[in-house]
Design a protein around this motif. Structure first.
Motif, PDB file in Angstrom:
ATOM      1  N   HIS A  18      36.023  28.648  33.416  1.00 23.58           N
ATOM      2  CA  HIS A  18      36.830  29.798  33.034  1.00 23.58           C
ATOM      3  C   HIS A  18      36.246  31.057  33.683  1.00 23.58           C
ATOM      4  O   HIS A  18      35.619  31.891  33.021  1.00 23.58           O
ATOM      5  CB  HIS A  18      36.871  29.939  31.514  1.00 23.58           C
ATOM      6  CG  HIS A  18      37.561  28.803  30.832  1.00 23.58           C
ATOM      7  ND1 HIS A  18      38.572  28.970  29.906  1.00 23.58           N
ATOM      8  CD2 HIS A  18      37.406  27.454  30.943  1.00 23.58           C
ATOM      9  CE1 HIS A  18      38.997  27.793  29.485  1.00 23.58           C
ATOM     10  NE2 HIS A  18      38.303  26.851  30.092  1.00 23.58           N
ATOM     11  N   PRO A  76      35.965  34.724  35.156  1.00 18.85           N
ATOM     12  CA  PRO A  76      36.582  35.972  34.653  1.00 18.85           C
ATOM     13  C   PRO A  76      37.817  36.360  35.468  1.00 18.85           C
ATOM     14  O   PRO A  76      37.828  36.244  36.699  1.00 18.85           O
ATOM     15  CB  PRO A  76      35.466  37.008  34.818  1.00 18.85           C
ATOM     16  CG  PRO A  76      34.197  36.211  34.843  1.00 18.85           C
ATOM     17  CD  PRO A  76      34.541  34.909  35.493  1.00 18.85           C
ATOM     18  N   TYR A  77      38.850  36.841  34.784  1.00 26.09           N
ATOM     19  CA  TYR A  77      40.073  37.261  35.468  1.00 26.09           C
ATOM     20  C   TYR A  77      39.787  38.350  36.493  1.00 26.09           C
ATOM     21  O   TYR A  77      40.379  38.375  37.582  1.00 26.09           O
ATOM     22  CB  TYR A  77      41.092  37.793  34.450  1.00 26.09           C
ATOM     23  CG  TYR A  77      41.676  36.749  33.531  1.00 26.09           C
ATOM     24  CD1 TYR A  77      41.798  35.423  33.941  1.00 26.09           C
ATOM     25  CD2 TYR A  77      42.120  37.083  32.251  1.00 26.09           C
ATOM     26  CE1 TYR A  77      42.343  34.466  33.099  1.00 26.09           C
ATOM     27  CE2 TYR A  77      42.665  36.140  31.395  1.00 26.09           C
ATOM     28  CZ  TYR A  77      42.772  34.820  31.823  1.00 26.09           C
ATOM     29  OH  TYR A  77      43.305  33.874  30.999  1.00 26.09           O
ATOM     30  N   GLU A  78      38.862  39.251  36.148  1.00 29.81           N
ATOM     31  CA  GLU A  78      38.558  40.351  37.070  1.00 29.81           C
ATOM     32  C   GLU A  78      37.976  39.799  38.370  1.00 29.81           C
ATOM     33  O   GLU A  78      38.288  40.290  39.465  1.00 29.81           O
ATOM     34  CB  GLU A  78      37.558  41.318  36.424  1.00 29.81           C
ATOM     35  CG  GLU A  78      38.103  42.040  35.195  1.00 29.81           C
ATOM     36  CD  GLU A  78      38.046  41.180  33.938  1.00 29.81           C
ATOM     37  OE1 GLU A  78      37.499  40.049  33.999  1.00 29.81           O
ATOM     38  OE2 GLU A  78      38.586  41.636  32.900  1.00 29.81           O
ATOM     39  N   LEU A 119      38.483  36.702  39.641  1.00 29.44           N
ATOM     40  CA  LEU A 119      39.541  36.008  40.369  1.00 29.44           C
ATOM     41  C   LEU A 119      40.484  36.998  41.051  1.00 29.44           C
ATOM     42  O   LEU A 119      40.930  36.782  42.177  1.00 29.44           O
ATOM     43  CB  LEU A 119      40.319  35.095  39.415  1.00 29.44           C
ATOM     44  CG  LEU A 119      39.564  33.864  38.886  1.00 29.44           C
ATOM     45  CD1 LEU A 119      40.370  33.175  37.788  1.00 29.44           C
ATOM     46  CD2 LEU A 119      39.257  32.885  40.010  1.00 29.44           C
ATOM     47  N   SER A 120      40.773  38.076  40.362  1.00 29.43           N
ATOM     48  CA  SER A 120      41.653  39.092  40.944  1.00 29.43           C
ATOM     49  C   SER A 120      41.031  39.700  42.196  1.00 29.43           C
ATOM     50  O   SER A 120      41.706  39.851  43.229  1.00 29.43           O
ATOM     51  CB  SER A 120      41.924  40.190  39.899  1.00 29.43           C
ATOM     52  OG  SER A 120      42.675  41.245  40.464  1.00 29.43           O
ATOM     53  N   ARG A 121      39.749  40.033  42.115  1.00 33.83           N
ATOM     54  CA  ARG A 121      39.074  40.637  43.264  1.00 33.83           C
ATOM     55  C   ARG A 121      38.985  39.680  44.440  1.00 33.83           C
ATOM     56  O   ARG A 121      39.237  40.049  45.595  1.00 33.83           O
ATOM     57  CB  ARG A 121      37.671  41.105  42.856  1.00 33.83           C
ATOM     58  CG  ARG A 121      36.961  41.890  43.949  1.00 33.83           C
ATOM     59  CD  ARG A 121      35.626  42.435  43.498  1.00 33.83           C
ATOM     60  NE  ARG A 121      34.596  41.413  43.418  1.00 33.83           N
ATOM     61  CZ  ARG A 121      34.105  40.929  42.299  1.00 33.83           C
ATOM     62  NH1 ARG A 121      34.579  41.365  41.126  1.00 33.83           N
ATOM     63  NH2 ARG A 121      33.173  40.006  42.303  1.00 33.83           N
ATOM     64  N   SER A 139      40.938  37.101  45.074  1.00 35.02           N
ATOM     65  CA  SER A 139      42.280  36.905  45.624  1.00 35.02           C
ATOM     66  C   SER A 139      42.639  38.043  46.573  1.00 35.02           C
ATOM     67  O   SER A 139      43.133  37.814  47.678  1.00 35.02           O
ATOM     68  CB  SER A 139      43.303  36.817  44.488  1.00 35.02           C
ATOM     69  OG  SER A 139      44.613  36.742  45.001  1.00 35.02           O
ATOM     70  N   TYR A 173      44.556  29.205  41.367  1.00 38.98           N
ATOM     71  CA  TYR A 173      43.317  28.682  40.785  1.00 38.98           C
ATOM     72  C   TYR A 173      43.604  27.368  40.076  1.00 38.98           C
ATOM     73  O   TYR A 173      44.510  27.295  39.233  1.00 38.98           O
ATOM     74  CB  TYR A 173      42.704  29.695  39.812  1.00 38.98           C
ATOM     75  CG  TYR A 173      41.333  29.307  39.301  1.00 38.98           C
ATOM     76  CD1 TYR A 173      40.333  28.899  40.181  1.00 38.98           C
ATOM     77  CD2 TYR A 173      41.036  29.346  37.939  1.00 38.98           C
ATOM     78  CE1 TYR A 173      39.072  28.546  39.720  1.00 38.98           C
ATOM     79  CE2 TYR A 173      39.783  29.008  37.465  1.00 38.98           C
ATOM     80  CZ  TYR A 173      38.802  28.596  38.363  1.00 38.98           C
ATOM     81  OH  TYR A 173      37.538  28.233  37.901  1.00 38.98           O
ATOM     82  N   ILE A 229      43.193  24.628  37.460  1.00 34.67           N
ATOM     83  CA  ILE A 229      42.651  24.517  36.101  1.00 34.67           C
ATOM     84  C   ILE A 229      42.793  23.086  35.569  1.00 34.67           C
ATOM     85  O   ILE A 229      43.025  22.863  34.391  1.00 34.67           O
ATOM     86  CB  ILE A 229      43.311  25.527  35.142  1.00 34.67           C
ATOM     87  CG1 ILE A 229      44.832  25.332  35.086  1.00 34.67           C
ATOM     88  CG2 ILE A 229      42.971  26.953  35.558  1.00 34.67           C
ATOM     89  CD1 ILE A 229      45.495  26.143  33.983  1.00 34.67           C
TER      90      ILE A 229
END
Length: 509
Positions: free
Chosen positions: A471, A473-475, A477-479, A481, A496, A498
């Motif tokens: 899992h 962090p969304y932050e 993954l966003s960066r 990407s 991603y 899962i």
């Protein structure tokens, strides 16, 4: 003489976990298939019978020959092993009306029995069985019960046999380590002296005796296993070891140069071989995953063979085989039906007429890392994520071109370096990127694009047999990407993965 526990495997998914737990007690153990009970010399202090997917009531249920074990050594039966010992001595095992899977609690414990010393009432255990011991043989006594299973544990003092219906080796059995310690150390009397330092000392001495002044060749991959094997051999025979590191053109960005540099600092005698053109040329137009693997395996053998023959008087081929590989080859069900081609390096000795030496064949992956740490190998190498033998070839779904390899190397570099700079790399067992054989529509500036999709993959695992997605962090993954899409021309979408293993696998091909 090294103390030893023998584990007989009846096909349980947890058998390797039993061995790992015993070794965590600093006691050496070996796994053998139930049909091959080894000769028991003075080094063997006890026997553990594993669980099984089979039922003892089946006509073709696995039946071991324990005639030279019972009454001679302490025996611990786990789940199927417990049911087998009960039934084969005159007890009764039947299909349970209330099958017990998952967590349960020990409501009764015979605290005076050595197996349950220091185990608390109500202690949580992990059940996984459809059969139940309904009646114990004469002379057997119940030493533990749950609410639904009366015979959760038993003991026969005359034969020195113990049985438990639950699995002490899994983490969900809270005091499972204590129960195994009670059996291995207190009941069997094993001395806890199996350690990385002891392994290095004994293995180096054995290698010196076995190899003498012979020359040895080893194929390095840059990974943990081959690196630790190389250092053990280097300690034993020094310059008589030659390592060959082949660049198949499918490594990570700058990996060939970085790995060669790290090995030079370790004092190893390493030959680097740039064979990118040979590998990529043979892979042109090939899309089938298994065909890719076979081509890569064949070209590797050919390349390795040419380089090895340049070395005079080589007599041994060293391999970084580890214990799970050995277990698989002699498993209850025999060798795997389909062995991935890049693992099947057995063709090398036949082709080259060399004897094989495998310094790590007794170790699990985590033990290999501890041995490497003992020898002061760089944490960068020891902490390196596993990387598939065929490299990026099986992370490029479909056919392979130099342009696709370059694109994937750039994307992978951004992902892996991002994990490292964010302090996430060591929290992940394995990470990588897949280049998908699809293109998607996108918008960049005022223009529509039709470019590639990449899938990021990061998993947690112990040995790759099972794995769960991390899992992240969304932050983060966003960066990542944004970095990939902005910096790598030809990619306009990042997804991603899962999925867990099972049902999915870690790699996509």
């Amino acid at each position: 003489m090294q103390n030893k526990i023998v584990i007989l495997d009846f096909g349980s998914q947890y058998t390797q976990l039993i061995a790992r737990r015993v070794r965590e007690l600093n006691v050496y153990c070996e796994i053998h298939p139930f049909y091959h009970v080894p000769e028991l010399d003075d080094s063997v202090k006890g026997v553990i019978l594993s669980g099984s997917p089979s039922s003892v009531r089946d006509d073709k249920a696995p039946v071991p020959d324990l005639s030279h074990v019972l009454g001679q050594l302490p025996v611990l039966g786990i789940c199927y092993g417990a049911q087998f010992m009960a039934q084969s001595n005159g007890g009764l095992v039947e299909a349970s009306d209330s099958r017990e899977y998952g967590r349960a609690n020990l409501e009764f414990i015979h605290h005076d029995n050595a197996l349950f010393a220091e185990v608390e009432n109500g202690s949580q255990v992990w059940m996984s069985h459809g059969d139940t011991i309904m009646k114990l043989p004469e002379g057997f006594e119940i030493i533990a019960s749950t609410r639904d299973v009366k015979v959760a544990g038993y003991h026969d003092a005359d034969k020195n046999v113990y049985g438990i219906q639950f699995h002490p080796e899994v983490y969900h059995t809270i005091q499972g380590a204590q129960i195994l310690r009670n059996f291995v150390v207190d009941i069997c009397g094993c001395i806890q002296d199996w350690s990385p330092a002891a392994f290095v000392e004994s293995t180096v001495e054995e290698l010196r005796t076995k190899l003498g002044n012979d020359k040895v060749v080893l194929g390095l991959s840059g990974g943990v296993d081959s690196s630790v094997a190389a250092m053990l051999l280097h300690k034993a025979i020094g310059e008589n070891l030659t390592c060959i590191f082949v660049d198949n053109g499918l490594l990570r960005k700058n990996e060939y140069e970085n790995v060669l540099d790290s090995y030079k600092h370790m004092g190893l005698n390493v030959i680097g071989v740039d064979a990118k053109d040979q590998f990529l040329g043979q892979l042109t137009g090939v899309s089938d995953p298994e065909t890719k693997r076979k081509i890569i395996g064949r070209v590797f053998i050919e390349t390795f063979d040419i380089e090895a023959h340049k070395i005079q008087n080589v007599k041994w081929l060293a391999q970084g085989t580890i214990y799970p590989d050995v277990i698989e080859s002699v498993s209850v069900n025999g060798p795997s039906v389909t062995i991935k081609s890049h693992h099947n390096v057995g063709g090398l000795p036949d082709k080259m007429n060399l004897k094989v030496v495998e310094p790590l064949k007794l170790l699990f992956k985590d033990e290999v890392r501890r041995v490497g740490h003992e020898m002061k190998i760089s944490p960068t190498i020891l902490g390196r994520h596993p990387f598939p033998g065929p490299g990026l070839a099986i992370r490029i779904l479909g056919d392979i071109t130099p342009e696709k390899v370059t694109l994937l190397q750039e994307v992978d570099h951004i992902f892996i370096e991002g994990l490292k700079s964010s302090g996430l790399y060591d929290q992940v067992w394995q990470a990588g990127v897949m280049l998908l054989p699809v293109q998607s529509v996108g918008v960049m500036g005022d223009e529509r694009t039709y470019e590639s999709v990449v899938a990021l993959r990061a998993v947690q695992s112990t040995d790759g047999m099972t794995a769960d997605w991390v899992h992240l962090p969304y932050e983060f993954l966003s960066r990542i990407s944004n970095d990939i899409i902005n910096k790598v021309r030809g990619v306009n979408r990042v997804v991603y993965d899962i999925s867990s293993k099972p049902p999915a696998t870690i790699e996509w091909e």
